[in-house]
Design an enzyme around this catalytic site. Structure first.
Site, short mmCIF file in Angstrom:
data_model
loop_
_atom_site.label_atom_id
_atom_site.label_comp_id
_atom_site.label_asym_id
_atom_site.label_seq_id
_atom_site.Cartn_x
_atom_site.Cartn_y
_atom_site.Cartn_z
N TYR A 37 0.86 -1.19 0.00
CA TYR A 37 0.00 0.00 0.00
C TYR A 37 0.89 1.24 0.00
O TYR A 37 1.75 1.40 0.86
CB TYR A 37 -0.89 -0.01 1.23
CG TYR A 37 -2.07 0.93 1.18
CD1 TYR A 37 -3.31 0.48 0.73
CD2 TYR A 37 -1.96 2.25 1.60
CE1 TYR A 37 -4.40 1.33 0.70
CE2 TYR A 37 -3.06 3.10 1.56
CZ TYR A 37 -4.27 2.64 1.12
OH TYR A 37 -5.35 3.49 1.09
N TYR A 55 -5.61 5.43 -7.22
CA TYR A 55 -5.86 5.32 -5.79
C TYR A 55 -7.30 4.86 -5.59
O TYR A 55 -8.24 5.66 -5.62
CB TYR A 55 -5.63 6.68 -5.12
CG TYR A 55 -5.98 6.72 -3.65
CD1 TYR A 55 -5.21 6.05 -2.71
CD2 TYR A 55 -7.08 7.46 -3.20
CE1 TYR A 55 -5.53 6.10 -1.35
CE2 TYR A 55 -7.40 7.52 -1.84
CZ TYR A 55 -6.62 6.84 -0.93
OH TYR A 55 -6.93 6.90 0.40
#
Ligand SMILES: [Zn+2]
Lengths: 394, 313
Positions: free
Chosen positions: A298, A348
């Site tokens: 991430y 994102y």
């Protein structure tokens, strides 16, 4: 020492993935984006909407399960769950889905995340206008908000500055994460930054957002949706696409956990909740760092990618800045990370696009395919209660 | 009002010429002098009788760019401005929620120089009102206006095309519009009220467990070590060191000034607290720098414990 192994390994599989295009302005409702991604994922699995009897998503998703199900024409829902803590939720719906199908609570769970994060509600704009209610999350926010510590970048920057001081990390070290992600995105036609690689000099020239973070240390803001279909490993083997085994799935929050502001613990350098997730994943899947061909870490902000490399045991504490040098995290390196370009390069979507990439890597169908990707790590948001997966060949 | 209804009501107004409005004052030397001083244009053709008389003008003239000033209605307009075509259009747009205004373009053409004594009148017409556009300020409509300035003989002396944007202010912008938007307020709960009440009295307090003596910040109702619920507040010395810090540049969020220096301070007692550093430039801050609390009235009803470098250290 207490075992961190669970019984969830190899009980369930990802049978389908689906996504919309990733953009800065989808021009469609978040509800529609969710339905488009879910339809694509069901189609990938060879399942029909009426086969769906479970749903799992983030508390931050604006689309209630029942709204989705009503327009999808799904079946009766026997299971629905949501996970809190922003992007830390990302892999948790998969864990919840695996538990639900492993225990017979339901058969087919759709996990989804749909957001017009760029065109409708920008997280990067910071938290503003929140009334000071005496509830714990708002009270905690009140230790920071009166001073202007209001944005995700600023929260991460505080930990990053201390890590630079302790470990001798430089802004260029952060930049190498960005350069790797953008290199991978440059050859991924689905990525927003397709054919737009950057150099370390570009990174160093980019403006400050919150020192010590530059613009190119911060992920994009995106519109789009991703959906994942989870069912039992047995059932997945009879479906349209090759099953991807959920070798392990885990959540983690530690005793002194904070939400984006681990400032008050004795040690503010690590991500102990990610270490907890890593231990559970490795022990449950029965693998170690040496068995992992690629990892989807991430990457909302570059500093915590370094920390994740350490928490997953690819190197020691404070050594990630050296581990990443010489292209080691780029395609062809020792541990290519985020072959799709990550959230810095592809989009994102709160970590859900990373799960889809993990599935493609295991299937062997990724646009930037890593050789021998039999086990792939996928992680969720950092600095928050988090989650992770190890995916394996079905 | 739907966009179609608004358009139907705008259409008959667009293109109609309003009644001539008489300028409140003739072109005159005192206003010329004020204008020239305000904008810093000291051309003697506007200001000096002798110079002007000897020039090709043969006498003093008004700066052409001053045109708009002659038609301005004054601080307390006498009613005509909100009537007439422009007034009607503005009222319709206000009613449709486009309550804010900004001038975007102005183009002037001059037929001749104006001289002291000229008496002008102005006729205005709205030439067009755009469909709704998305702009950086918010969604709005552009209004193009044409104003024609004539002298007492009816001769056109100048014309002005003036474009404004009437827009719907975003909710956030409205809140910011007032001066002095306050800082975000810390939420006071039954668990942390003692801390903020202490700050109100200019005392920096730390929660101390009655059972085991552990200090905790942020404070909470129960001790994670001995699991006791009883605690007292201990006053801190107010001194500490910078444990980490950030310099926020973007996005700028009112009412904060940027760059905004925010630090994580480790107090002598061992707990940490987030605050702003004052009295020091971002370039001069370093980790481990000794700092001390300075209670600061940041808003009329809010005191915050800010920190500054300890002098002489
Ligand atoms: Zn205690």
């Amino acid at each position: 020492m207490k075992s961190d192994r669970s019984e969830i390994g190899d009980r369930a599989a990802i049978a389908g993935i689906g996504q919309t295009e990733f953009s800065k302005d989808s021009g469609r409702s978040e509800l529609r984006l969710a339905l488009e991604a879910i339809s694509a994922a069901l189609d990938d699995a060879g399942l029909r909407p009426e086969d769906v009897d479970g749903m799992a998503t983030f508390t931050m998703d604006n689309n209630p399960e029942i709204e989705i199900n009503r327009y999808l024409g799904g079946g009766d829902l026997k299971f629905f769950s949501r996970t809190h803590y922003g992007g830390g939720a990302a892999c948790a719906p998969i864990l919840h889905a695996a538990m639900a199908v492993a225990t017979g609570v339901c058969d087919v769970v759709v996990c989804y995340r749909a957001m017009n994060e760029r065109s409708q509600q920008r997280f990067g704009a910071g938290v503003q206008g929140r009334p000071p209610m005496p509830v714990p999350e708002v009270v905690h926010f009140g230790w920071h908000s009166p001073y202007g510590l209001l944005t995700p970048a600023s929260w991460v920057a505080m930990n990053a500055r201390r890590a630079m001081h302790e470990y001798g990390i430089t802004s260029e070290d952060f930049g190498r994460i960005s350069v790797a992600d953008r290199k991978h995105a440059a050859t991924n036609p689905k990525a927003w930054f397709f054919e737009k690689p950057i150099t370390l000099e570009d990174h160093q020239r980019s403006r400050w957002i919150v020192e010590p973070l530059r613009l190119l240390d911060c992920c994009q803001e995106s519109d789009g949706a991703v959906a994942v279909v989870v069912t039992s490993l047995e059932r997945a083997r009879d479906l349209r696409s090759p099953p991807v085994r959920i070798a392990a799935a885990a959540q983690g929050a530690t005793t002194d956990q904070q939400m984006m502001t681990r400032y008050y613990s004795e040690d503010i350098l690590g991500l102990p909740e990610m270490g907890l997730v890593a231990r559970q994943l490795y022990q449950t899947a029965g693998v170690g760092p040496g068995d992992v061909a690629t990892a989807i870490f991430y990457d909302h902000f570059t500093p915590f990618v370094l920390t994740q490399i350490e928490e997953f045991g690819f190197c020691g504490r404070g050594e990630a800045k050296d581990f990443i040098k010489g292209g080691n995290i780029e395609l062809g390196g020792g541990l290519p990370i985020n072959p799709h370009g990550g959230q810095l390069g592809e989009a994102y979507i709160h970590g859900m696009n990373g799960i889809a990439e993990g599935v493609r890597q295991v299937r062997g169908t990724a646009v930037n395919q890593v050789e021998g990707a039999e086990h792939v790590i996928v992680t969720a948001g950092t600095g928050v209660p988090t989650s992770g997966l190890i995916l394996g060949v079905g | 009002m739907t966009p179609e209804e608004l358009r139907q009501r705008l259409d008959p107004i667009v293109g109609r010429e309003g009644a001539p409005q008489h300028a409140p004052d003739p072109v005159n030397e005192p206003m010329i002098r004020h204008w020239c001083e305000a904008v810093g244009d000291l051309n003697p053709a506007y200001l000096d009788d002798d110079f002007a008389a000897a020039s090709l003008h043969g006498g003093r003239v008004a700066p052409p760019a001053m045109l708009q000033a002659w038609g301005m209605p004054g601080l307390r307009p006498r009613g005509e401005i909100r009537s007439g075509p422009m007034g009607e259009v503005l009222a319709l747009l206000d009613a449709a929620g486009y309550t804010s205004v900004v001038a975007t373009n102005c183009r002037q053409e001059y037929a001749r120089y104006l001289r002291p004594g000229d008496r002008l009148n102005v006729t205005a017409q709205v030439r067009s009102v755009s469909d709704e556009k998305k702009t950086a300020l918010g969604v709005g409509r552009f209004v193009d206006q044409l104003m024609i300035y004539r002298d007492i003989g009816g001769e056109e002396v100048a014309r002005m095309e003036f474009r404004i944007l009437k827009f719907r202010p975003p909710a956030r912008a409205t809140a910011e519009a007032g001066t002095g938007r306050p800082r975000p307020r810390p939420a006071r709960s039954r668990d942390n009220a003692f801390f903020w009440e202490g700050v109100d009295e200019r005392r920096l307090l730390i929660q101390r467990c009655d059972g085991c003596g552990r200090l905790r910040h942020p404070p909470g109702p129960m001790c994670p070590d001995c699991h006791g619920f009883d605690w007292e507040a201990q006053e801190a010395s107010g001194r500490g060191r910078v444990y980490s810090f950030v310099v926020a540049h973007h996005p700028p969020i009112p009412p904060f000034d940027y760059p905004n220096l925010i630090a994580l301070v480790e107090l002598e007692e061992g707990t940490r607290i987030v605050s702003n550093l004052i009295g020091v430039s971002p370039d001069d801050v370093a980790i481990d720098m000794p700092v001390e609390v300075v209670f600061t009235q940041v808003d009329p009803d809010l005191v915050l414990p800010l920190f500054r470098p300890i002098p002489g250290r």
